[in-house]
Design an enzyme around this catalytic site. Structure first.
Site, mmCIF file in Angstrom:
data_model
loop_
_atom_site.group_PDB
_atom_site.id
_atom_site.type_symbol
_atom_site.label_atom_id
_atom_site.label_comp_id
_atom_site.label_asym_id
_atom_site.label_seq_id
_atom_site.Cartn_x
_atom_site.Cartn_y
_atom_site.Cartn_z
ATOM 1 N N CYS A 1 0.792 -1.278 0.049
ATOM 2 C CA CYS A 1 -0.087 -0.010 -0.071
ATOM 3 C C CYS A 1 1.105 1.239 -0.077
ATOM 4 O O CYS A 1 1.364 1.763 1.071
ATOM 5 C CB CYS A 1 -1.024 -0.191 1.460
ATOM 6 N N CYS B 1 -0.510 4.091 2.164
ATOM 7 C CA CYS B 1 -0.050 3.852 3.628
ATOM 8 C C CYS B 1 1.292 4.080 3.936
ATOM 9 O O CYS B 1 1.547 4.772 5.094
ATOM 10 C CB CYS B 1 -0.562 2.495 4.077
ATOM 11 N N ASP B 2 2.169 3.782 3.313
ATOM 12 C CA ASP B 2 3.674 3.727 3.621
ATOM 13 C C ASP B 2 4.418 4.474 2.877
ATOM 14 O O ASP B 2 5.781 4.516 3.059
ATOM 15 C CB ASP B 2 4.070 2.266 3.359
#
Ligand code: NAP
Length: 315
Positions: A137, A140-141
């Site tokens: 992701c 997300c990261d």
């Protein structure tokens, strides 16, 4: 402690675009409706940075679009159950049963809209470095990779779009793909090709992710020369497609060899009163628009099925 028993006309499993759309159509079709999800509502598109092919919205963040889906579904009053884990499903009887930790749901019809989840490469180091350089992701990261080098694996829309997103943070983004042409749409490919931070490594098969505390390099086979090579990278983002979320079905309905649920054009599965919609079903296109369309068709089919079974029980 005895589990709480709840009765519905239709239960929708999954609250992504297919589930939310099914919820709108089922509730408006006067069915007593419950919608369950293992996570929060919104499904996979909530993680998409931008969606620019959902009609009516030239460009919208995935999370915002899915919030609109949920709010719209809320208007028609289905009962919502986020963060529920299903322990048991019985689909083959006339009254379907879905058991969670503390509840037993029963219904006349079930719509499976559980979507799909990121496929794993299943290579050495992938599991070991998950959360320490291996990610599925970018949204997300991605921010952890400011001024670093990252490698995106895959050649579809997800890989190329997420690689472009990662260029906002990383100083260099490699896209490693196993063939010499992409599965991604032409427009997405041409945008990625124009991005100066992106470099392509084609005909390359990832073999192993290595490092100490965190990812340091990826070993891959150059499929043209047959040589094993290594590429220094701080992060590996894997975007190689999705597997259907069908774990709890236990073979009760017909699925393809990849596990996707077989339906007819009415979203009817091989079991009466059970419908499937969205990415979890065997479909030629997995998009928000097609999932929403599937959900609408599945809910209308459920409405007809329940009306017919009520008429038959009166006779
Ligand atoms: P996808 O289209 O199935 O592409 C997966 C890619 O990963 C393919 O290029 C495939 O290579 C490669 N791959 C698969 N298994 C591999 C393995 N074991 N090792 C190395 N490479 C492997 O998946 P996706 O990109 O996640 O997209 C899924 C669906 O969502 C698609 O329908 C896509 O159009 C849609 N989507 C839409 C948007 C949007 O509209 N904004 C954004 C993202 C995704 P091969 O090509 O050689 O098979």
């Amino acid at each position: 402690m005895e589990k709480e028993k709840l009765n519905y006309d239709v239960i929708i499993l999954g609250a992504g675009p297919a589930g939310c759309s099914a919820s709108i159509y089922a509730s408006r079709g006067n069915l007593k409706t419950a919608i369950l999800d293992i996570n929060m509502f919104g499904g996979q598109p909530s993680n998409y940075l931008e969606i620019e092919n959902y009609p009516g919205f030239e460009k919208i963040c995935g999370y915002e679009l899915m919030e609109k889906f949920e709010n719209h579904a809320d208007k028609f009053g289905a009962d919502k159950f986020p963060f529920v884990e299903i322990q048991r499903i019985k689909l083959t009887s006339e009254i379907k049963e879905i058991e969670t930790k503390d509840k037993i749901f029963t219904s006349k019809a079930v719509i499976i809209a559980t979507g799909a989840q990121a496929k794993k490469l299943n290579i050495a180091g992938e599991e070991e470095f998950k959360g320490r350089g291996v990610s599925y992701c970018a949204v997300c990261d991605g921010a952890f990779y400011k001024d670093k080098i990252v490698t995106v694996i895959g050649g579809g829309n997800s890989a190329l779009e997420e690689a472009m997103y990662l260029t906002k943070f990383a100083k260099k983004v490699y896209i490693m793909h196993r063939r010499d042409n992409f599965r991604a749409d032409k427009l997405v490919c041409s945008r990625a090709c124009k991005n100066e931070k992106i470099e392509f490594i084609m005909n390359a098969n990832p073999l192993e992710i290595q490092g100490n505390n965190c990812v340091e390099k990826i070993i891959f086979k150059d499929l043209k020369t047959g040589e094993n090579k290594e590429l220094y990278t701080d992060g590996v983002f894997i975007y190689i497609g999705y597997n259907p979320n069908v774990e709890s079905l236990n073979g009760q309905i017909e699925q393809t060899s990849d596990g996707f649920i077989q339906t007819d054009i009415n979203m009817q599965t091989s079991v009466q009163g059970v419908y499937a919609a969205g990415d979890v079903r065997n479909t030629p296109l997995r998009q928000v628009i097609t999932a929403a369309s599937d959900g609408a068709i599945a809910a209308c089919s459920a409405v007809k099925y329940i009306e017919l079974s009520q008429l038959q029980s009166v006779k």
